[in-house]
Design a protein around this motif. Sequence first.
Motif, PDB file in Angstrom:
ATOM      1  N   SER A 125      11.784  -9.605   8.173  1.00  0.00           N
ATOM      2  CA  SER A 125      11.137  -7.568   7.936  1.00  0.00           C
ATOM      3  C   SER A 125      11.156  -7.153   7.171  1.00  0.00           C
ATOM      4  O   SER A 125      11.411  -6.700   6.118  1.00  0.00           O
ATOM      5  N   THR A 126       9.819  -6.442   7.285  1.00  0.00           N
ATOM      6  CA  THR A 126       8.828  -4.797   6.279  1.00  0.00           C
ATOM      7  C   THR A 126       9.161  -3.757   6.886  1.00  0.00           C
ATOM      8  O   THR A 126       8.343  -3.456   7.373  1.00  0.00           O
ATOM      9  N   HIS A 127       9.793  -2.637   6.152  1.00  0.00           N
ATOM     10  CA  HIS A 127       9.797  -1.106   6.885  1.00  0.00           C
ATOM     11  C   HIS A 127       9.034  -0.406   6.388  1.00  0.00           C
ATOM     12  O   HIS A 127       8.866  -0.766   4.201  1.00  0.00           O
ATOM     13  N   VAL A 128       7.538   0.042   6.640  1.00  0.00           N
ATOM     14  CA  VAL A 128       6.480   0.618   5.683  1.00  0.00           C
ATOM     15  C   VAL A 128       7.850   2.156   5.738  1.00  0.00           C
ATOM     16  O   VAL A 128       7.313   2.235   6.847  1.00  0.00           O
ATOM     17  N   VAL A 129       7.444   2.581   4.619  1.00  0.00           N
ATOM     18  CA  VAL A 129       7.535   3.689   4.024  1.00  0.00           C
ATOM     19  C   VAL A 129       6.166   4.369   3.510  1.00  0.00           C
ATOM     20  O   VAL A 129       6.275   4.069   2.496  1.00  0.00           O
ATOM     21  N   LEU A 130       5.884   5.600   4.323  1.00  0.00           N
ATOM     22  CA  LEU A 130       4.960   6.756   4.302  1.00  0.00           C
ATOM     23  C   LEU A 130       5.938   7.986   3.033  1.00  0.00           C
ATOM     24  O   LEU A 130       6.458   8.634   3.590  1.00  0.00           O
ATOM     25  N   ALA A 131       5.223   8.027   1.379  1.00  0.00           N
ATOM     26  CA  ALA A 131       6.390   9.320   0.963  1.00  0.00           C
ATOM     27  C   ALA A 131       5.122   9.952   0.050  1.00  0.00           C
ATOM     28  O   ALA A 131       4.235   9.879   0.112  1.00  0.00           O
ATOM     29  N   THR A 132       5.293  11.354   0.328  1.00  0.00           N
ATOM     30  CA  THR A 132       4.499  12.657   0.174  1.00  0.00           C
ATOM     31  C   THR A 132       5.071  13.221  -0.460  1.00  0.00           C
ATOM     32  O   THR A 132       6.440  13.341  -0.575  1.00  0.00           O
ATOM     33  N   ASP A 133       4.564  14.431  -1.375  1.00  0.00           N
ATOM     34  CA  ASP A 133       4.749  15.059  -2.426  1.00  0.00           C
ATOM     35  C   ASP A 133       5.892  14.462  -3.312  1.00  0.00           C
ATOM     36  O   ASP A 133       6.898  14.628  -3.475  1.00  0.00           O
ATOM     37  N   LEU A 134       5.035  13.813  -3.818  1.00  0.00           N
ATOM     38  CA  LEU A 134       5.497  12.504  -4.967  1.00  0.00           C
ATOM     39  C   LEU A 134       5.514  14.305  -6.183  1.00  0.00           C
ATOM     40  O   LEU A 134       5.319  14.919  -6.090  1.00  0.00           O
ATOM     41  N   TYR A 135       6.724  13.685  -7.343  1.00  0.00           N
ATOM     42  CA  TYR A 135       6.563  14.494  -8.618  1.00  0.00           C
ATOM     43  C   TYR A 135       7.003  12.741  -9.716  1.00  0.00           C
ATOM     44  O   TYR A 135       8.091  11.735  -9.313  1.00  0.00           O
ATOM     45  N   SER A 171      -8.478   5.728  -2.882  1.00  0.00           N
ATOM     46  CA  SER A 171      -9.120   6.144  -1.914  1.00  0.00           C
ATOM     47  C   SER A 171      -9.099   5.560  -0.127  1.00  0.00           C
ATOM     48  O   SER A 171      -9.222   4.532  -0.618  1.00  0.00           O
ATOM     49  N   LEU A 172      -7.720   6.364   0.054  1.00  0.00           N
ATOM     50  CA  LEU A 172      -8.315   5.865   1.792  1.00  0.00           C
ATOM     51  C   LEU A 172      -8.969   6.357   2.435  1.00  0.00           C
ATOM     52  O   LEU A 172      -9.381   4.876   2.996  1.00  0.00           O
ATOM     53  N   ASP A 173     -10.000   6.533   1.675  1.00  0.00           N
ATOM     54  CA  ASP A 173     -11.763   6.586   2.714  1.00  0.00           C
ATOM     55  C   ASP A 173     -12.644   5.101   1.606  1.00  0.00           C
ATOM     56  O   ASP A 173     -13.390   5.496   2.516  1.00  0.00           O
ATOM     57  N   MET A 223      -3.051   1.599   8.953  1.00  0.00           N
ATOM     58  CA  MET A 223      -2.209   2.396   9.372  1.00  0.00           C
ATOM     59  C   MET A 223      -1.785   3.873   9.239  1.00  0.00           C
ATOM     60  O   MET A 223      -2.043   5.007   9.679  1.00  0.00           O
ATOM     61  N   VAL A 224      -1.377   4.205   8.379  1.00  0.00           N
ATOM     62  CA  VAL A 224      -1.482   5.553   7.606  1.00  0.00           C
ATOM     63  C   VAL A 224      -2.631   6.371   7.971  1.00  0.00           C
ATOM     64  O   VAL A 224      -3.246   7.310   7.961  1.00  0.00           O
ATOM     65  N   ARG A 225      -4.100   6.020   7.144  1.00  0.00           N
ATOM     66  CA  ARG A 225      -5.608   6.610   7.314  1.00  0.00           C
ATOM     67  C   ARG A 225      -5.112   6.464   8.983  1.00  0.00           C
ATOM     68  O   ARG A 225      -6.051   8.107   9.520  1.00  0.00           O
ATOM     69  N   GLU A 226      -4.663   6.124   9.949  1.00  0.00           N
ATOM     70  CA  GLU A 226      -4.977   5.590  11.128  1.00  0.00           C
ATOM     71  C   GLU A 226      -4.536   7.527  11.714  1.00  0.00           C
ATOM     72  O   GLU A 226      -4.332   8.175  12.435  1.00  0.00           O
ATOM     73  N   LEU A 227      -3.258   7.459  11.065  1.00  0.00           N
ATOM     74  CA  LEU A 227      -1.944   8.250  11.233  1.00  0.00           C
ATOM     75  C   LEU A 227      -2.444   9.737  10.942  1.00  0.00           C
ATOM     76  O   LEU A 227      -2.781  10.563  11.354  1.00  0.00           O
ATOM     77  N   LEU A 228      -2.880   9.551   9.270  1.00  0.00           N
ATOM     78  CA  LEU A 228      -3.639  10.748   9.291  1.00  0.00           C
ATOM     79  C   LEU A 228      -4.404  11.246   9.646  1.00  0.00           C
ATOM     80  O   LEU A 228      -4.560  12.885   9.635  1.00  0.00           O
ATOM     81  N   ASP A 229      -5.739  10.743  10.460  1.00  0.00           N
ATOM     82  CA  ASP A 229      -6.765  11.155  10.748  1.00  0.00           C
ATOM     83  C   ASP A 229      -7.298  11.136  12.228  1.00  0.00           C
ATOM     84  O   ASP A 229      -7.529  11.767  12.973  1.00  0.00           O
TER      85      ASP A 229
END
Lengths: 180, 180
Positions: B121-131, B149-151, B173-179
């Motif tokens: 099983s692979t858990h998909v994690v969205l990581a934002t606000d990167l440094y 680019s996701l576009d 899935m991330v693109r769909e989540l954002l849009d």
Amino acid sequence: MREKPRILDIRTLARTRLFHVQQLELRFANGVETTYERLLGSPQGAVLVVPLLEDRQVLLIREYAAGTDRYELALPKGRIETGEGAIEAANREIQEEIGYGANHLRQITSLTVAPGYLGHSTHVVLATDLYPQRMPGDEPEPIDVIPWSLDNLVELTAREDFTEARSIAALYMVRELLDG
Amino acid sequence: MREKPRILDIRTLARTRLFHVQQLELRFANGVETTYERLLGSPQGAVLVVPLLEDRQVLLIREYAAGTDRYELALPKGRIETGEGAIEAANREIQEEIGYGANHLRQITSLTVAPGYLGHSTHVVLATDLYPQRMPGDEPEPIDVIPWSLDNLVELTAREDFTEARSIAALYMVRELLDG
């Protein structure tokens, strides 16, 4: 473009009916040497079929998966037999698994599942212009066939029994192909 | 809902550093008995990280994949270590592989790669606000980091070196989540 690591040694660690585990000794271009284990895939690979009806419905199957020990919803798929091409295998698999043949079959991409340790390639075939046609398969019990709309992938991917990455990737790619 | 097959017997066929091959004897609800082989996954599973910058750019990595013996473009990923959670593992993997940490990490789904024969099983994690933050990893050579680019997923999935189903599924899935 990096220079590929040199394979210094390959040996078989284990071989069963389904799996062939190899150990590789590699030397990277920078001189670093490491040992990897990998699984050889079948040389022909597998097919994953997107059987598409005219109203943007795809036909999914639900069957027992021994790896996860639960029933999983996914697109029809199977190994390509010796002497078969991907298109031929795709048309056979849908006749066995969902009871349809297709007049139009078109390979849209090839996917890997875990390229780091699995030498396995899955050809994704879009099947359209479907007609009822059943061939006997080797399934231990009848397979449930579930139609699902390409316009409702959010709800599908939220289901606990729809987790297979190849099926998710293929459905999004087909939707993009149709809408692009 | 079907009744799950009963497991009559499980035995280990082979065990290496990385792989554990099992044979299962199963009896389906209809009485049919069959033998399956499968690979046990690690109990904690793996993480796949979508490191997202503010302008809809994701950071991909390009590294050698022993399974397919070529360089592959994909999202950063790795095994969850004992004692770690998925979020913690995701933040460690991006620090090791792309040189960024993230202030926000959120698990968006869990994927399987080949549920028929792989208990993984692979858990998909969205990581934002990167440094910027680098931790030493165990890679044999530096990893190339490629922003994308996701576009522009059509061009990405058309590339011969971008084939990994989990990465493709996660990006859509991330693109769909954002849009959405």
